[in-house]
Scaffold this motif. Structure first.
Motif, PDB file in Angstrom:
ATOM      1  N   MET A 118       0.830  -1.206   0.000  1.00  0.00           N
ATOM      2  CA  MET A 118       0.000   0.000   0.000  1.00  0.00           C
ATOM      3  C   MET A 118       0.872   1.266   0.000  1.00  0.00           C
ATOM      4  O   MET A 118       0.644   2.202  -0.764  1.00  0.00           O
ATOM      5  CB  MET A 118      -0.897  -0.018   1.233  1.00  0.00           C
ATOM      6  CG  MET A 118      -1.788   1.175   1.379  1.00  0.00           C
ATOM      7  SD  MET A 118      -2.764   0.967   2.875  1.00  0.00           S
ATOM      8  CE  MET A 118      -3.578   2.534   2.942  1.00  0.00           C
ATOM      9  N   LEU A 119       1.888   1.281   0.873  1.00  0.00           N
ATOM     10  CA  LEU A 119       2.735   2.475   0.937  1.00  0.00           C
ATOM     11  C   LEU A 119       3.558   2.642  -0.338  1.00  0.00           C
ATOM     12  O   LEU A 119       3.764   3.756  -0.816  1.00  0.00           O
ATOM     13  CB  LEU A 119       3.646   2.421   2.171  1.00  0.00           C
ATOM     14  CG  LEU A 119       2.947   2.665   3.504  1.00  0.00           C
ATOM     15  CD1 LEU A 119       3.932   2.583   4.658  1.00  0.00           C
ATOM     16  CD2 LEU A 119       2.261   4.038   3.520  1.00  0.00           C
ATOM     17  N   ARG A 120       4.015   1.531  -0.891  1.00  0.00           N
ATOM     18  CA  ARG A 120       4.779   1.644  -2.146  1.00  0.00           C
ATOM     19  C   ARG A 120       3.892   2.160  -3.279  1.00  0.00           C
ATOM     20  O   ARG A 120       4.338   2.921  -4.119  1.00  0.00           O
ATOM     21  CB  ARG A 120       5.430   0.301  -2.510  1.00  0.00           C
ATOM     22  CG  ARG A 120       6.566  -0.056  -1.567  1.00  0.00           C
ATOM     23  CD  ARG A 120       7.291  -1.302  -1.983  1.00  0.00           C
ATOM     24  NE  ARG A 120       8.332  -1.057  -2.955  1.00  0.00           N
ATOM     25  CZ  ARG A 120       9.561  -0.634  -2.677  1.00  0.00           C
ATOM     26  NH1 ARG A 120       9.922  -0.383  -1.432  1.00  0.00           N
ATOM     27  NH2 ARG A 120      10.442  -0.463  -3.635  1.00  0.00           N
ATOM     28  N   ASP A 121       2.620   1.749  -3.260  1.00  0.00           N
ATOM     29  CA  ASP A 121       1.680   2.284  -4.268  1.00  0.00           C
ATOM     30  C   ASP A 121       1.522   3.794  -4.109  1.00  0.00           C
ATOM     31  O   ASP A 121       1.185   4.500  -5.055  1.00  0.00           O
ATOM     32  CB  ASP A 121       0.296   1.624  -4.133  1.00  0.00           C
ATOM     33  CG  ASP A 121       0.317   0.192  -4.637  1.00  0.00           C
ATOM     34  OD1 ASP A 121       1.302  -0.199  -5.284  1.00  0.00           O
ATOM     35  OD2 ASP A 121      -0.645  -0.544  -4.340  1.00  0.00           O
ATOM     36  N   GLN A 122       1.729   4.266  -2.875  1.00  0.00           N
ATOM     37  CA  GLN A 122       1.626   5.717  -2.630  1.00  0.00           C
ATOM     38  C   GLN A 122       2.989   6.395  -2.789  1.00  0.00           C
ATOM     39  O   GLN A 122       3.239   7.449  -2.231  1.00  0.00           O
ATOM     40  CB  GLN A 122       1.060   5.966  -1.234  1.00  0.00           C
ATOM     41  CG  GLN A 122      -0.351   5.449  -1.080  1.00  0.00           C
ATOM     42  CD  GLN A 122      -0.907   5.635   0.325  1.00  0.00           C
ATOM     43  OE1 GLN A 122      -0.298   6.238   1.185  1.00  0.00           O
ATOM     44  NE2 GLN A 122      -2.105   5.100   0.545  1.00  0.00           N
ATOM     45  N   ARG A 123       3.900   5.718  -3.455  1.00  0.00           N
ATOM     46  CA  ARG A 123       5.238   6.236  -3.762  1.00  0.00           C
ATOM     47  C   ARG A 123       6.046   6.524  -2.499  1.00  0.00           C
ATOM     48  O   ARG A 123       6.794   7.496  -2.412  1.00  0.00           O
ATOM     49  CB  ARG A 123       5.143   7.482  -4.659  1.00  0.00           C
ATOM     50  CG  ARG A 123       4.407   7.189  -5.978  1.00  0.00           C
ATOM     51  CD  ARG A 123       4.250   8.429  -6.813  1.00  0.00           C
ATOM     52  NE  ARG A 123       5.550   9.038  -7.147  1.00  0.00           N
ATOM     53  CZ  ARG A 123       6.345   8.596  -8.091  1.00  0.00           C
ATOM     54  NH1 ARG A 123       6.010   7.555  -8.810  1.00  0.00           N
ATOM     55  NH2 ARG A 123       7.489   9.198  -8.332  1.00  0.00           N
ATOM     56  N   VAL A 124       5.854   5.675  -1.495  1.00  0.00           N
ATOM     57  CA  VAL A 124       6.710   5.731  -0.303  1.00  0.00           C
ATOM     58  C   VAL A 124       7.763   4.647  -0.461  1.00  0.00           C
ATOM     59  O   VAL A 124       7.453   3.540  -0.906  1.00  0.00           O
ATOM     60  CB  VAL A 124       5.877   5.476   0.980  1.00  0.00           C
ATOM     61  CG1 VAL A 124       6.786   5.401   2.204  1.00  0.00           C
ATOM     62  CG2 VAL A 124       4.835   6.570   1.150  1.00  0.00           C
ATOM     63  N   ASP A 125       9.003   4.963  -0.105  1.00  0.00           N
ATOM     64  CA  ASP A 125      10.090   3.991  -0.235  1.00  0.00           C
ATOM     65  C   ASP A 125      10.035   3.045   0.971  1.00  0.00           C
ATOM     66  O   ASP A 125      10.784   3.196   1.935  1.00  0.00           O
ATOM     67  CB  ASP A 125      11.424   4.758  -0.280  1.00  0.00           C
ATOM     68  CG  ASP A 125      12.577   3.857  -0.650  1.00  0.00           C
ATOM     69  OD1 ASP A 125      12.333   2.795  -1.255  1.00  0.00           O
ATOM     70  OD2 ASP A 125      13.724   4.214  -0.329  1.00  0.00           O
ATOM     71  N   CYS A 126       9.111   2.110   0.895  1.00  0.00           N
ATOM     72  CA  CYS A 126       8.806   1.285   2.068  1.00  0.00           C
ATOM     73  C   CYS A 126       9.391  -0.121   1.940  1.00  0.00           C
ATOM     74  O   CYS A 126       9.347  -0.733   0.868  1.00  0.00           O
ATOM     75  CB  CYS A 126       7.288   1.203   2.237  1.00  0.00           C
ATOM     76  SG  CYS A 126       6.803   0.320   3.711  1.00  0.00           S
ATOM     77  N   TYR A 127       9.919  -0.616   3.061  1.00  0.00           N
ATOM     78  CA  TYR A 127      10.464  -1.978   3.149  1.00  0.00           C
ATOM     79  C   TYR A 127       9.762  -2.664   4.319  1.00  0.00           C
ATOM     80  O   TYR A 127       9.140  -2.003   5.149  1.00  0.00           O
ATOM     81  CB  TYR A 127      11.977  -1.944   3.404  1.00  0.00           C
ATOM     82  CG  TYR A 127      12.735  -1.247   2.296  1.00  0.00           C
ATOM     83  CD1 TYR A 127      13.337  -1.981   1.277  1.00  0.00           C
ATOM     84  CD2 TYR A 127      12.820   0.139   2.252  1.00  0.00           C
ATOM     85  CE1 TYR A 127      14.012  -1.348   0.243  1.00  0.00           C
ATOM     86  CE2 TYR A 127      13.487   0.785   1.220  1.00  0.00           C
ATOM     87  CZ  TYR A 127      14.087   0.037   0.218  1.00  0.00           C
ATOM     88  OH  TYR A 127      14.742   0.664  -0.804  1.00  0.00           O
ATOM     89  N   GLY A 128       9.898  -3.971   4.362  1.00  0.00           N
ATOM     90  CA  GLY A 128       9.263  -4.689   5.462  1.00  0.00           C
ATOM     91  C   GLY A 128      10.111  -5.840   5.937  1.00  0.00           C
ATOM     92  O   GLY A 128      10.976  -6.342   5.206  1.00  0.00           O
ATOM     93  N   CYS A 129       9.887  -6.253   7.163  1.00  0.00           N
ATOM     94  CA  CYS A 129      10.482  -7.500   7.644  1.00  0.00           C
ATOM     95  C   CYS A 129       9.515  -8.123   8.645  1.00  0.00           C
ATOM     96  O   CYS A 129       8.668  -7.434   9.237  1.00  0.00           O
ATOM     97  CB  CYS A 129      11.864  -7.272   8.247  1.00  0.00           C
ATOM     98  SG  CYS A 129      11.861  -6.215   9.679  1.00  0.00           S
TER      99      CYS A 129
END
Ligand SMILES: C[S@@+](CC[C@H](N)C(=O)[O-])C[C@H]1O[C@@H](n2cnc3c(N)ncnc32)[C@H](O)[C@@H]1O
Length: 289
Positions: free
Chosen positions: A33-44
């Motif tokens: 969702m955040l990447r779709d909003q052009r946020v440079d988001c990562y997860g673990c």
């Protein structure tokens, strides 16, 4: 608006002109969702209790390995001081060793970076994984709790009733889940723990209630903050945010390495002759991937 929308808005509110913030979603749910909003988001995530490989668990399996990472040794697989913002939703109540987790979150946050955690604490009335009130107030492995869960289930309460079969089987399964996968803590304890690793620990339950429910229930607009705080803490949990202490005397230190800057901004890998080797190495692995 749901919790994801609330957290996405919280991240968006911290975006300053021209800078694309780097965000970690700890215990993933928000990354796509955040990447779709052009946020440079990562997860673990430790991907507990999944029963299948983490890649299959994700809605977008292509993100696994590069953007979303497993944590086989419990460490967060990203470099020190890497993230501007760390979010986590419904995760902290599952973390047994919360001190190690907070230490890891503190390690990967940039100086001055923010952490927000939305999760149930002990004082919540209804346990969210069983759907039964107060069942998490009993001691772990308590026999009395098993009978209480069975009684509540017999009265028609509880989640996953169809899937988990008879009253006894349901109560045993849910109580085992509570024993193994949940670690509820009181608010004062949580504030102390978060405050040991971060500063400016703030509780945002009133703002959370207004944003999440304000458009649906007009009464939310006129209720005082104290009432909203009490309602959220009773019904949903806590909203804790805090910051990592800024580095003393640091001048925009996070621009040392800025592949996450938006186009149009100059990318400074070197600053004052200093190279952040671990970030450079991380960037190199990204390029190779
Ligand atoms: C209720 S789910 C929430 C998932 C996601 N944050 C969301 O809101 O959809 C809890 C998640 O926390 C993860 N988790 C549990 N313990 C964890 C830990 N110690 N470190 C990281 N993730 C953990 C689980 O694997 C699971 O994905």
């Amino acid at each position: 608006m749901d919790n994801y929308g609330y957290l996405a808005a919280w991240v968006a509110a911290r975006r300053t002109d021209g800078v694309l913030l780097r965000v970690l979603d700890y215990g993933c749910g928000l990354v796509s969702m955040l990447r779709d909003q052009r946020v440079d988001c990562y997860g673990c995530d430790v991907f507990v209790n999944v029963g299948k490989p983490p890649r299959e668990y994700l809605s977008d399996g292509t993100l696994f390995g590069s953007v979303i990472k497993d944590m086989p040794d419990g460490r967060i697989p990203f470099p020190d001081e890497f993230f501007d913002i760390i979010v986590n939703n419904q995760v902290m109540e599952h973390v047994q060793d919360i001190e190690s987790t907070l230490a890891e979150l503190q390690r990967v946050a940039k100086p001055g970076g923010s952490l927000i955690s939305v999760f149930p604490h002990k004082a919540v009335w209804r346990e969210g994984h069983c759907g039964v009130a107060f069942v998490h107030w009993f001691p772990k492995h308590s026999r009395l709790r098993l009978y209480y869960a069975m009684a509540c289930r017999a009265l028609g309460f509880g989640y996953h009733k169809e899937r988990l079969g008879s009253i006894g089987a349901w109560a045993r399964d849910r109580c085992r889940y509570l024993d193994e996968q949940t670690f509820y803590r009181t608010l004062p304890e949580l504030r102390r723990l978060f405050g040991s690793y971060f500063e400016n620990v703030t509780q945002g339950e009133a703002n959370y209630a207004r944003q999440r429910f304000g458009s649906r229930y007009r009464v939310v607009a006129v209720l005082p903050d104290a009432v909203l705080v009490a309602l959220v803490r009773m019904a949903a949990g806590c909203v804790l945010s805090c910051e990592k202490k800024p580095r003393r005397g640091a001048v925009e230190d996070d621009t040392v390495f800025t592949p996450h800057r938006q186009p149009g901004n100059s990318t400074a890998i070197f600053k004052n002759g200093v190279v952040k080797l671990r970030e450079l190495a991380f960037f190199a692995t990204k390029v190779l991937e």
